[in-house]
Design an enzyme around this catalytic site. Structure first.
Site, PDB file in Angstrom:
ATOM      1  N   ASN A 105      35.708  33.768  24.903  1.00 10.78           N
ATOM      2  CA  ASN A 105      36.679  34.738  25.404  1.00 10.78           C
ATOM      3  C   ASN A 105      37.991  33.983  25.621  1.00 10.78           C
ATOM      4  OD1 ASN A 105      38.217  36.401  27.033  1.00 10.78           O
ATOM      5  ND2 ASN A 105      36.545  36.956  28.413  1.00 10.78           N
ATOM      6  N   LYS A 125      37.086  31.159  28.111  1.00 13.30           N
ATOM      7  CA  LYS A 125      35.824  31.251  28.846  1.00 13.30           C
ATOM      8  C   LYS A 125      34.685  31.266  27.841  1.00 13.30           C
ATOM      9  CE  LYS A 125      37.962  33.843  32.567  1.00 13.30           C
ATOM     10  NZ  LYS A 125      38.417  35.123  33.017  1.00 13.30           N
ATOM     11  N   ARG A 162      35.465  37.951  22.220  1.00 10.48           N
ATOM     12  CA  ARG A 162      36.349  39.007  22.704  1.00 10.48           C
ATOM     13  C   ARG A 162      37.548  39.020  21.766  1.00 10.48           C
ATOM     14  NH1 ARG A 162      40.422  38.325  27.651  1.00 10.48           N
ATOM     15  NH2 ARG A 162      41.464  40.336  27.552  1.00 10.48           N
ATOM     16  N   HIS A 212      41.199  45.650  28.257  1.00  8.48           N
ATOM     17  CA  HIS A 212      40.181  45.338  29.270  1.00  8.48           C
ATOM     18  C   HIS A 212      38.932  46.200  29.111  1.00  8.48           C
ATOM     19  CE1 HIS A 212      43.688  43.716  31.848  1.00  8.48           C
ATOM     20  NE2 HIS A 212      43.000  42.687  31.381  1.00  8.48           N
ATOM     21  N   LEU A 236      42.063  43.772  38.092  1.00 12.30           N
ATOM     22  CA  LEU A 236      43.251  43.059  38.569  1.00 12.30           C
ATOM     23  C   LEU A 236      43.043  41.557  38.417  1.00 12.30           C
ATOM     24  CD1 LEU A 236      43.706  45.076  41.910  1.00 12.30           C
ATOM     25  CD2 LEU A 236      44.604  45.636  39.632  1.00 12.30           C
ATOM     26  N   GLY A 237      43.600  40.993  37.341  1.00 15.87           N
ATOM     27  CA  GLY A 237      43.534  39.544  37.131  1.00 15.87           C
ATOM     28  C   GLY A 237      44.922  39.066  36.755  1.00 15.87           C
ATOM     29  N   ARG A 256      53.621  39.346  33.282  1.00 14.77           N
ATOM     30  CA  ARG A 256      54.087  40.491  32.460  1.00 14.77           C
ATOM     31  C   ARG A 256      54.671  41.578  33.351  1.00 14.77           C
ATOM     32  NH1 ARG A 256      48.489  41.242  29.464  1.00 14.77           N
ATOM     33  NH2 ARG A 256      47.869  39.179  30.191  1.00 14.77           N
ATOM     34  N   MET A 298      48.109  34.841  42.503  1.00 12.40           N
ATOM     35  CA  MET A 298      48.068  35.638  43.729  1.00 12.40           C
ATOM     36  C   MET A 298      47.717  34.791  44.946  1.00 12.40           C
ATOM     37  SD  MET A 298      48.625  38.486  45.116  1.00 12.40           S
ATOM     38  CE  MET A 298      48.735  39.808  43.929  1.00 12.40           C
ATOM     39  N   GLY A 327      41.053  41.572  42.066  1.00 10.96           N
ATOM     40  CA  GLY A 327      40.259  42.713  42.543  1.00 10.96           C
ATOM     41  C   GLY A 327      38.966  42.272  43.220  1.00 10.96           C
ATOM     42  N   GLU A 328      38.367  41.178  42.727  1.00 11.11           N
ATOM     43  CA  GLU A 328      37.085  40.732  43.283  1.00 11.11           C
ATOM     44  C   GLU A 328      37.259  39.859  44.520  1.00 11.11           C
ATOM     45  OE1 GLU A 328      34.888  38.886  40.024  1.00 11.11           O
ATOM     46  OE2 GLU A 328      35.459  40.559  38.749  1.00 11.11           O
ATOM     47  N   GLU A 354      32.335  40.287  31.309  1.00 11.62           N
ATOM     48  CA  GLU A 354      32.682  40.564  29.902  1.00 11.62           C
ATOM     49  C   GLU A 354      31.751  39.793  28.972  1.00 11.62           C
ATOM     50  OE1 GLU A 354      36.522  39.245  31.051  1.00 11.62           O
ATOM     51  OE2 GLU A 354      37.515  41.049  30.319  1.00 11.62           O
TER      52      GLU A 354
HETATM   53  P1  ADP Z   1      42.441  36.353  33.766  1.00 12.92           P
HETATM   54  O1  ADP Z   1      43.176  37.634  33.463  1.00 12.92           O
HETATM   55  O2  ADP Z   1      43.178  35.124  33.313  1.00 12.92           O
HETATM   56  O3  ADP Z   1      40.962  36.371  33.385  1.00 12.92           O
HETATM   57  P2  ADP Z   1      41.406  36.288  36.458  1.00 12.92           P
HETATM   58  O4  ADP Z   1      40.616  37.551  36.396  1.00 12.92           O
HETATM   59  O5  ADP Z   1      40.678  34.988  36.507  1.00 12.92           O
HETATM   60  O6  ADP Z   1      42.532  36.241  35.358  1.00 12.92           O
HETATM   61  O7  ADP Z   1      42.334  36.409  37.798  1.00 12.92           O
HETATM   62  C1  ADP Z   1      43.238  35.432  38.140  1.00 12.92           C
HETATM   63  C2  ADP Z   1      43.964  35.897  39.393  1.00 12.92           C
HETATM   64  O8  ADP Z   1      42.995  36.066  40.445  1.00 12.92           O
HETATM   65  C3  ADP Z   1      44.998  34.896  39.894  1.00 12.92           C
HETATM   66  O9  ADP Z   1      46.186  35.578  40.287  1.00 12.92           O
HETATM   67  C4  ADP Z   1      44.329  34.318  41.125  1.00 12.92           C
HETATM   68  O10 ADP Z   1      45.242  33.892  42.095  1.00 12.92           O
HETATM   69  C5  ADP Z   1      43.551  35.521  41.634  1.00 12.92           C
HETATM   70  N1  ADP Z   1      42.527  35.102  42.586  1.00 12.92           N
HETATM   71  C6  ADP Z   1      41.405  34.386  42.372  1.00 12.92           C
HETATM   72  N2  ADP Z   1      40.755  34.145  43.539  1.00 12.92           N
HETATM   73  C7  ADP Z   1      41.500  34.726  44.514  1.00 12.92           C
HETATM   74  C8  ADP Z   1      41.381  34.831  45.938  1.00 12.92           C
HETATM   75  N3  ADP Z   1      40.363  34.289  46.588  1.00 12.92           N
HETATM   76  N4  ADP Z   1      42.321  35.525  46.608  1.00 12.92           N
HETATM   77  C9  ADP Z   1      43.373  36.078  45.962  1.00 12.92           C
HETATM   78  N5  ADP Z   1      43.547  36.021  44.631  1.00 12.92           N
HETATM   79  C10 ADP Z   1      42.626  35.355  43.912  1.00 12.92           C
END
Ligand code: ADP
Length: 387
Positions: free
Chosen positions: A10, A17, A89, A177, A205-206, A237, A280, A326-327, A373
């Site tokens: 991915n 990944k 992916r 997604h 939300l990533g 973005r 974040m 989101g997680e 995924e």
């Molecule tokens: P990608 O789209 O690259 O797969 P991810 O799903 O790994 O991205 O998400 C990355 C985002 O998640 C980053 O902004 C990171 O700061 C945020 N993140 C990861 N862990 C935490 C946390 N404990 N608290 C807040 N944000 C988090």
């Protein structure tokens, strides 16, 4: 491990990944990992089942080097076992590709046409197919399309109000997604099949971020469009923007198309607004005013889209969060869900702080679902192998 394995790859804009599964039912994952921050301070994370998690720096300056490092790791982890399928992916499937399929040179040629439609992802996705085919020549290469889940959405969710010939030429709202949304819907189905069959909004939300309205298990509409730039603000973005702004930048400010593209994809979003970081975690830890405003903007856009998607669905039975933010970000979830009693949403603060699976107290359940995924890709590859 068994003697036959399925590898998933991915490839994103700055990470790759991967996961290694036993190729028989029930499928079990033996190894997961990723190389992050390719081109910067890159690190390899390895999570082998039954072993402690490892993280070490790796000297990789580009995606090709990261892929070759991963394929070396996979080669040594697989022992004498044979990789019989590699699932990829693929970010953009355009109008033609929806379900998973075995990739051949003709389909790869067609998918290369979509590189300008997903410039941060598609080139790396297709490089991974070439690299894996060289290292595992006996394995089938399976493409799983992020746009695929949305291909059945209604025409009004598919079109832009441009002259019709552009729709016919493929300028449509694809949405992305999709593998993540499929994973979340499958997990919700295991938790509560009736609920999963209802009206759901999922917020992925990533670094990339989008939302999807799902009804009866199918995508009805999503916040991303022709490219993965639309909708929510993301790490770098911009998300939704008045097209007049783009005309102004081109015509009056004299930006070249390349400079504009770089700004919209790589210099905007949380990074552009905060002037600090696209991450974040760093923004949440910062006391700076612009960092706060970046988070506020991110949350505001999610709330706007939640309203729009709920209206499209004709109501809301369930809200689910997934993706790195989101997680893991209790703060973002809590800000998104504030004052949503009118939607039947109220958060259980303690459950939210601990990122538990169920975080709602109101009549509309709210979930935190760990998206997988890789699992969706591996199962797709398995079903093509056994077909
Ligand atoms: P990608 O789209 O690259 O797969 P991810 O799903 O790994 O991205 O998400 C990355 C985002 O998640 C980053 O902004 C990171 O700061 C945020 N993140 C990861 N862990 C935490 C946390 N404990 N608290 C807040 N944000 C988090």
């Amino acid at each position: 491990m068994t003697t036959e394995l399925i590898l998933t790859l991915n490839a994103g804009s700055s990470s790759i990944k991967f996961a290694l599964y036993e190729a028989h039912e029930p499928m079990r994952v033996g190894l997961r990992g990723q190389i992050e921050s390719i081109g910067g301070a890159a690190s390899l994370q390895l999570n082998a089942i039954g072993a402690p998690k490892q993280v070490r720096p790796v000297d990789v300056t580009d995606h090709a080097a990261a892929l070759s490092e991963i394929l070396k790791v996979v080669g040594s982890a697989s022992g004498g076992a044979r990789v019989i399928a590699v699932g990829h992916r693929i970010t953009h499937g355009g109008p033609d590709f929806s379900g998973p399929q075995v990739l051949d040179s003709a389909s790869l040629d067609r998918l290369r046409r979509f590189i300008p439609w997903a410039p941060l992802h598609q080139p790396y996705n297709l490089e991974a197919v070439d690299g894996a085919a060289r290292v595992f020549p006996g394995a089938i290469q399976v493409g799983c399309f992020d746009t695929g889940y949305h291909r059945g959405h209604p025409w009004v969710s598919d079109a832009y109000a441009l002259p019709r010939r552009y729709y016919d030429a493929g300028l449509r709202r694809y949405g992305f997604h999709g593998l993540s949304y499929q994973s979340v819907v499958a997990q919700l189905t295991d938790i509560d099949p009736n609920l999963a069959n209802g009206r759901i909004v999922i917020a992925h939300l990533g670094n990339g971020a989008s939302m999807c309205a799902v009804k009866g298990g199918r995508s009805i509409t999503s916040t991303m469009g022709f490219t993965a730039l639309d909708g929510l603000a993301m790490g770098t973005r911009c998300g939704v923007i008045d097209p007049g702004v783009l005309l102004y930048l081109l015509q009056e400010e004299g930006l070249t198309a390349d400079a504009l593209s770089r700004m919209l994809y790589r210099e905007s979003g949380l990074l552009g607004l905060s002037g600090l970081s696209s991450d974040m975690r760093e923004l949440e830890a910062s006391q700076s005013g612009p960092a706060r405003e970046a988070i506020d903007y991110f949350v505001h856009r999610i709330r706007v889209e939640l309203g729009a998607l709920t209206a499209t669905l004709g109501g809301l039975d369930c809200l689910a969060f997934c993706g790195g933010i989101g997680e893991n970000s209790a703060e973002v979830r809590s800000q998104v869900c504030r004052d949503l009693d009118w939607l039947g949403i109220a958060l259980d603060d303690a459950a939210n702080r601990e990122s538990q699976m169920r975080i709602g107290l109101g009549r509309t359940p709210v979930f935190v679902i760990r998206t997988d995924e890789e699992g969706v890709i591996a199962h797709a590859a398995m079903s093509l192998l056994t077909r």
